[in-house]
Motif scaffolding. Sequence first.
Motif: not given
Length: 134
Positions: A41, A65-66, A68, A70-72, A74
């Motif tokens: 993490a 950034r996960y 995989d 991908s970006r989001r 939180r």
Amino acid sequence: MEYDTKYNGAPFPAVWIRISFQHQGNAVRIGPFRAYVDTGADVTCIPVSVLPTESKHYQTTIPVRYADGSRRTRPGIIIPHAVVDFRDRAGNWVTGPTYNPLKLILISDAFVGRDVLNQHVTLLDGPKLNFSIT
């Protein structure tokens, strides 16, 4: 410090932590609470349930950034001048450095990420299910 074998059936190093900061001249503490050590993490994550009222002033969204790629964003909090302490095997609190700022992602579990771990010497001994943070 020891590993916890109750999280999804796999052994995980777990530690008691507390986070301290000043808000409007008053000392504020988050915790203590138990957190899993997650070397994968980037950012430390804590449960919403441990937040004191004063932390609501620092709530925001944090880009992540996960694994995989991908970006989001939180929900999280960003606290200026926060200190993260760990409880050692003897039950004593080991004071950490000051983080300026400390970013915390809000989720259902608690994970200590590399943002905090990299400020300490962390020894993980998976075969013996033992670890230390100094």
